[in-house]
Every structure is written in structure tokens, then in C-alpha cells.
Design a protein around this motif. Sequence first.
Motif, PDB file in Angstrom:
ATOM      1  N   GLU A 136     -36.295  -8.030   1.315  1.00  0.00           N
ATOM      2  CA  GLU A 136     -35.748  -6.702   2.122  1.00  0.00           C
ATOM      3  C   GLU A 136     -36.177  -7.465   3.868  1.00  0.00           C
ATOM      4  O   GLU A 136     -35.806  -7.482   4.857  1.00  0.00           O
ATOM      5  CB  GLU A 136     -36.735  -6.488   2.910  1.00  0.00           C
ATOM      6  N   ARG A 137     -36.891  -8.296   4.053  1.00  0.00           N
ATOM      7  CA  ARG A 137     -37.143  -9.422   5.195  1.00  0.00           C
ATOM      8  C   ARG A 137     -36.595 -10.476   6.042  1.00  0.00           C
ATOM      9  O   ARG A 137     -35.789 -10.137   6.891  1.00  0.00           O
ATOM     10  CB  ARG A 137     -38.742 -10.150   4.895  1.00  0.00           C
ATOM     11  N   MET A 138     -36.111 -10.906   4.921  1.00  0.00           N
ATOM     12  CA  MET A 138     -34.797 -11.706   5.136  1.00  0.00           C
ATOM     13  C   MET A 138     -33.420 -11.139   5.561  1.00  0.00           C
ATOM     14  O   MET A 138     -33.232 -11.898   6.221  1.00  0.00           O
ATOM     15  CB  MET A 138     -35.008 -12.865   4.083  1.00  0.00           C
ATOM     16  N   GLU A 139     -32.559 -10.126   4.550  1.00  0.00           N
ATOM     17  CA  GLU A 139     -32.199  -9.121   5.222  1.00  0.00           C
ATOM     18  C   GLU A 139     -32.404  -8.761   6.601  1.00  0.00           C
ATOM     19  O   GLU A 139     -30.938  -8.696   7.279  1.00  0.00           O
ATOM     20  CB  GLU A 139     -31.600  -8.426   4.117  1.00  0.00           C
ATOM     21  N   ALA A 140     -33.015  -8.704   6.761  1.00  0.00           N
ATOM     22  CA  ALA A 140     -33.121  -7.954   8.603  1.00  0.00           C
ATOM     23  C   ALA A 140     -32.796  -8.538   9.306  1.00  0.00           C
ATOM     24  O   ALA A 140     -31.959  -8.551  10.814  1.00  0.00           O
ATOM     25  CB  ALA A 140     -34.653  -7.662   8.648  1.00  0.00           C
ATOM     26  N   VAL A 174     -41.843 -19.586 -11.129  1.00  0.00           N
ATOM     27  CA  VAL A 174     -41.398 -18.653 -10.092  1.00  0.00           C
ATOM     28  C   VAL A 174     -41.377 -17.210 -10.381  1.00  0.00           C
ATOM     29  O   VAL A 174     -41.089 -16.828 -10.991  1.00  0.00           O
ATOM     30  CB  VAL A 174     -39.945 -19.309  -9.905  1.00  0.00           C
ATOM     31  N   VAL A 175     -42.475 -16.958  -9.155  1.00  0.00           N
ATOM     32  CA  VAL A 175     -41.787 -15.415  -8.467  1.00  0.00           C
ATOM     33  C   VAL A 175     -41.179 -14.509  -8.346  1.00  0.00           C
ATOM     34  O   VAL A 175     -41.075 -13.620  -8.020  1.00  0.00           O
ATOM     35  CB  VAL A 175     -43.851 -15.111  -8.702  1.00  0.00           C
ATOM     36  N   SER A 176     -40.587 -16.054  -6.816  1.00  0.00           N
ATOM     37  CA  SER A 176     -39.564 -15.265  -6.615  1.00  0.00           C
ATOM     38  C   SER A 176     -38.174 -16.039  -5.709  1.00  0.00           C
ATOM     39  O   SER A 176     -39.075 -17.056  -5.827  1.00  0.00           O
ATOM     40  CB  SER A 176     -40.262 -14.167  -4.364  1.00  0.00           C
ATOM     41  N   GLU A 177     -36.920 -15.727  -6.247  1.00  0.00           N
ATOM     42  CA  GLU A 177     -35.736 -16.685  -5.669  1.00  0.00           C
ATOM     43  C   GLU A 177     -34.864 -15.798  -5.217  1.00  0.00           C
ATOM     44  O   GLU A 177     -34.265 -15.036  -5.747  1.00  0.00           O
ATOM     45  CB  GLU A 177     -35.397 -17.608  -6.609  1.00  0.00           C
ATOM     46  N   GLU A 178     -34.692 -15.973  -3.709  1.00  0.00           N
ATOM     47  CA  GLU A 178     -33.302 -14.489  -3.270  1.00  0.00           C
ATOM     48  C   GLU A 178     -32.845 -15.836  -2.469  1.00  0.00           C
ATOM     49  O   GLU A 178     -32.423 -16.640  -2.314  1.00  0.00           O
ATOM     50  CB  GLU A 178     -34.399 -14.026  -2.347  1.00  0.00           C
ATOM     51  N   ALA A 179     -31.413 -14.958  -2.342  1.00  0.00           N
ATOM     52  CA  ALA A 179     -30.363 -15.829  -1.801  1.00  0.00           C
ATOM     53  C   ALA A 179     -29.446 -14.439  -0.912  1.00  0.00           C
ATOM     54  O   ALA A 179     -28.765 -13.875  -1.613  1.00  0.00           O
ATOM     55  CB  ALA A 179     -29.136 -15.945  -2.242  1.00  0.00           C
ATOM     56  N   VAL A 180     -29.773 -14.419   0.331  1.00  0.00           N
ATOM     57  CA  VAL A 180     -29.315 -13.469   1.491  1.00  0.00           C
ATOM     58  C   VAL A 180     -28.563 -13.897   2.139  1.00  0.00           C
ATOM     59  O   VAL A 180     -27.884 -14.642   2.477  1.00  0.00           O
ATOM     60  CB  VAL A 180     -30.224 -12.958   1.403  1.00  0.00           C
ATOM     61  N   GLY A 181     -27.319 -12.531   2.215  1.00  0.00           N
ATOM     62  CA  GLY A 181     -26.111 -13.104   3.856  1.00  0.00           C
ATOM     63  C   GLY A 181     -25.437 -14.004   3.335  1.00  0.00           C
ATOM     64  O   GLY A 181     -24.995 -13.975   1.878  1.00  0.00           O
ATOM     65  N   LEU A 182     -24.454 -14.998   4.145  1.00  0.00           N
ATOM     66  CA  LEU A 182     -23.668 -15.626   4.082  1.00  0.00           C
ATOM     67  C   LEU A 182     -24.043 -17.098   4.277  1.00  0.00           C
ATOM     68  O   LEU A 182     -24.104 -17.609   5.222  1.00  0.00           O
ATOM     69  CB  LEU A 182     -22.546 -15.123   4.399  1.00  0.00           C
ATOM     70  N   GLN A 183     -23.559 -17.536   3.502  1.00  0.00           N
ATOM     71  CA  GLN A 183     -23.373 -19.186   3.307  1.00  0.00           C
ATOM     72  C   GLN A 183     -22.225 -19.537   4.755  1.00  0.00           C
ATOM     73  O   GLN A 183     -22.296 -21.016   5.380  1.00  0.00           O
ATOM     74  CB  GLN A 183     -23.196 -20.003   2.454  1.00  0.00           C
ATOM     75  N   ASP A 184     -21.289 -18.754   4.742  1.00  0.00           N
ATOM     76  CA  ASP A 184     -20.197 -19.466   5.907  1.00  0.00           C
ATOM     77  C   ASP A 184     -19.516 -18.347   6.116  1.00  0.00           C
ATOM     78  O   ASP A 184     -19.305 -17.030   5.620  1.00  0.00           O
ATOM     79  CB  ASP A 184     -19.105 -19.860   5.260  1.00  0.00           C
ATOM     80  N   ILE A 185     -19.507 -17.728   7.500  1.00  0.00           N
ATOM     81  CA  ILE A 185     -19.429 -16.902   8.254  1.00  0.00           C
ATOM     82  C   ILE A 185     -17.979 -15.890   7.693  1.00  0.00           C
ATOM     83  O   ILE A 185     -17.511 -15.550   7.577  1.00  0.00           O
ATOM     84  CB  ILE A 185     -19.655 -16.019   9.504  1.00  0.00           C
ATOM     85  N   ALA A 186     -16.709 -17.040   8.513  1.00  0.00           N
ATOM     86  CA  ALA A 186     -15.786 -17.058   8.719  1.00  0.00           C
ATOM     87  C   ALA A 186     -15.004 -16.409   7.563  1.00  0.00           C
ATOM     88  O   ALA A 186     -14.298 -16.296   6.923  1.00  0.00           O
ATOM     89  CB  ALA A 186     -15.409 -18.514   9.420  1.00  0.00           C
ATOM     90  N   PRO A 199     -40.220 -16.500  13.522  1.00  0.00           N
ATOM     91  CA  PRO A 199     -40.733 -15.067  12.814  1.00  0.00           C
ATOM     92  C   PRO A 199     -39.550 -15.711  11.434  1.00  0.00           C
ATOM     93  O   PRO A 199     -39.971 -14.682  10.840  1.00  0.00           O
ATOM     94  CB  PRO A 199     -39.587 -13.972  13.734  1.00  0.00           C
ATOM     95  N   MET A 200     -38.850 -15.733  10.916  1.00  0.00           N
ATOM     96  CA  MET A 200     -37.976 -15.773   9.628  1.00  0.00           C
ATOM     97  C   MET A 200     -39.457 -16.477   8.904  1.00  0.00           C
ATOM     98  O   MET A 200     -39.350 -15.847   8.114  1.00  0.00           O
ATOM     99  CB  MET A 200     -37.498 -17.146   9.525  1.00  0.00           C
ATOM    100  N   ARG A 201     -39.871 -17.505   9.383  1.00  0.00           N
ATOM    101  CA  ARG A 201     -41.189 -18.219   8.515  1.00  0.00           C
ATOM    102  C   ARG A 201     -42.035 -17.132   8.342  1.00  0.00           C
ATOM    103  O   ARG A 201     -42.619 -17.051   7.041  1.00  0.00           O
ATOM    104  CB  ARG A 201     -41.440 -19.681   8.968  1.00  0.00           C
ATOM    105  N   GLU A 219     -45.236 -13.390   4.692  1.00  0.00           N
ATOM    106  CA  GLU A 219     -46.430 -12.513   4.395  1.00  0.00           C
ATOM    107  C   GLU A 219     -45.766 -11.882   3.232  1.00  0.00           C
ATOM    108  O   GLU A 219     -46.264 -11.110   2.699  1.00  0.00           O
ATOM    109  CB  GLU A 219     -45.928 -11.661   5.594  1.00  0.00           C
ATOM    110  N   ALA A 220     -44.295 -11.567   3.404  1.00  0.00           N
ATOM    111  CA  ALA A 220     -44.389 -11.128   2.195  1.00  0.00           C
ATOM    112  C   ALA A 220     -44.164 -11.813   0.914  1.00  0.00           C
ATOM    113  O   ALA A 220     -44.724 -10.915   0.091  1.00  0.00           O
ATOM    114  CB  ALA A 220     -42.691 -10.687   2.685  1.00  0.00           C
TER     115      ALA A 220
END
Length: 400
Positions: free
Chosen positions: A31-35, A55-67, A384-386, A391-392
Motif C-alpha cells: 500500500e505504501r509503495m502503490e501510493a 523472506v516475509v515480504s516481496e512486492e512488485a508494484v506499478g509498471l516496468q515501462d510506462i509507454a 520518502p520512498m525509502r 516504516e512499513a
Amino acid sequence: MKLLPLSACLLFSLCLPLHAEVKPAAKSVRERMEAFVQDGSLSGAVTLLYHDGKVVSEEAVGLQDIASKTPMTKDSLFWIASMTKPITALAVMMLQDEGRLDINDPVEKHLPEFKNQMLIKEKTGEQTVLVKPARPITIKDLLTHTSGLVGSPPIGGDVMDALTLKEAAISYALSPLQFEPGAKWAYCNPGINTLGRIVEVAGGEDYAKFLEKRIFKPLGMKATTFWPRKKDLEHLATSYKPTADGKGLEPTNIRYMTEPYSNKKRSPMPAGGLFSTADDLLKLYVMLLNGGEVDGKRHISEKSLQLMTQNHTGDLKAGFADGMGMGLGFQVVKEPVGVTAMLSPGTYGHGGAHGTQGWIDPTKKTIYIMLIQRAGLKNGDASPMRQAFQEAGAAMILKP
């Protein structure tokens, strides 16, 4: 103990504040990274949190390439930039373990071109006064960014790209020192590139081959390279910077590197040339968290690892966040504050130019890896991303 009658319990409950504050549940890493993706700060991100052996969390969010609208995946490839520096330092310490060098050696012992290097005493108009420094620079000075070497390549980045490490080191040696060795901390890419050349001389083989043979292959880091192959580039996360109006993101190039990135004629850059993935970096960091060994094989001595991860810069202001010191290739948390508040003293790691981060907390047995490709951050190490990710992550591992 005397129990209250049911009527008394009901009366007591009615006396509780009707508007008692209820704290909202802490947001997850995802949720924090998707924001940041939703507000246009990032195209996407891969995060990995490792704690107490798993490993307690591994997430991939958003796009690798926008176009192309290619989604970010857990195996997306990132330019990790200055996260290369501790890997170069690790190679140096492996050579110390083998007695091929000592970090207290003068650099000129291994690279004669550094003999008789001069120091800028003062500049007056167009005139520069040079003097002999109090002592020659050492390998340790290079590892801790206290050498006084010129802070940026004396030749343009596009030209430096084509130079061998030997040629690059000669150009650094011909440039006068900016301050007395050991006098202050000043981030220095040429210093780390010089370490790569020392690895070649003391190790007896090309720097990139040494890393592949001694670090990447033994640890199973199959995706980590200076030269991603054509098929690897399909997984490469595009780097972005804010648009001129600040309302979106636009692609940007990788500084100091000319395309194609798979071209092996491009010199490997010990200060920041590697590409890697979260899973590959985890393999390296688990070995370090385990004291230098993994799966029964030792890669670096405990003594050398302890040297790498302790503060060597005393009270000098070091690093790009408050409360930091400098180890050998690693930055070290002296006093957890601000972006490092959730980390333990002695946590070590490094960031990269486009916001990538990797930190190892040996006290809490925790590893934080955040991979993004975002140029133009005010301060990648205090982004702020780091902070949001850590924090999360810290909240997650504290849950019962």
C-alpha cells in the motif's frame, strides 16, 4: 478477586468515552509503495523484506515501462548504480584475506602512477598552488571516501565510458588532491573506480571477471552484470525523471553510461556500473548477514566483514542522511534518526543514484531491499520512498 455484577460491568462500559480515538491499521508495504505510483512519483517498484531467516515480504508494484504498459515483476532488472560500491569493496577485502594487499597500503604500492601526487594548497584567480601532501593516499582512504581524490572524473563521462580501468586510474593520478588524505569525507566515484583497478593488479585478472568468478557465480547471482544481454534488457526497468511541469514522469538515460548497455566495449564501472535484481541482491546480503558464509561456504572472513561494517570516519560528517558514518565501502548507521529511525545502530548498506536502496540490520536480522528507477530525487538516501518502505517493513516484523 471479587467479580463485578453484570449490571456494574454494563454501567462501566457506558462510562467509556464515546469518541475514543482508534488508530488506523498500519498500511502494508504494498500500500505504501502503490501510493507513490498513484501520485506519479514512481513508475513502479520492487521491494523485498527478509527477517530472521526468511523472506516475509516481496512486492512488485506499478509498471516496468510506462509507454508499453509493461508491469513491474519481481525479477525486473535495475541499474543499481552506487550499490556497486560495497561489492567492489568486498573484492578488495577478499584480496586482503588472501594476503595480496593490505588496506593500509599506499595506493602507489599497487599503482605506481600515483607516486608523487600533489595537493592543491590554494587557488588564486587562474593560479593554483600545489604542494606535496602530508602522506600518500591509502587503499583505506579510497574505501572510506577520505582520499582527497578529484570528486568527479576529470574527463567527460562519455569518454570515461570508453577508458579501461587502467587508463581511468592514470587520469585520476594526474589530477591533484583536493584535500589532505583523511582530513574529511567527500563522496568520490574516482576513488572507488581506482579500487577496481587495484583489484585487477592485486588479483591478477580483469575486475569484472574477478567479481563474476569470486562473488556472482559462487552466490548464484545469475542476473547481476555490467552488461545485460539483449534478453535481459526485456526485464530492465526504465529510468524516469519528473517532467518540466512536475506533473508526470518522462524517460531519462543512465548517467555515465552509453547505450547499448549490453556492449562489452563499455568499461565496467566499479563505482556504479552494475545491474541486478532484488533476489540476486538478497543472496549477497544473506551471506553478509550470516557473517560472511552461506550454505557451508565462507566467502569473506569475519574479521574483514567486521572491518567493512564498522565506522571508520569518527566524527567526520559522512553519508547523505543524518547520523551516518562510513565503513569500508558500506555506509553505517551510527545514530538512528529520521529515515534510519527504525534501524539499529550498526546497520550497514548503500543506495544508488536512481533511488535504489539495500540495508542490512544485523541486530534485528533484517534486510531491506528497495529497487526503483527514479532520477531527480532531492536525496535518494533520505527519500520518502525509502522511509515509507522501511516504516512499513519495520511495523510488519514487529507484529506478534
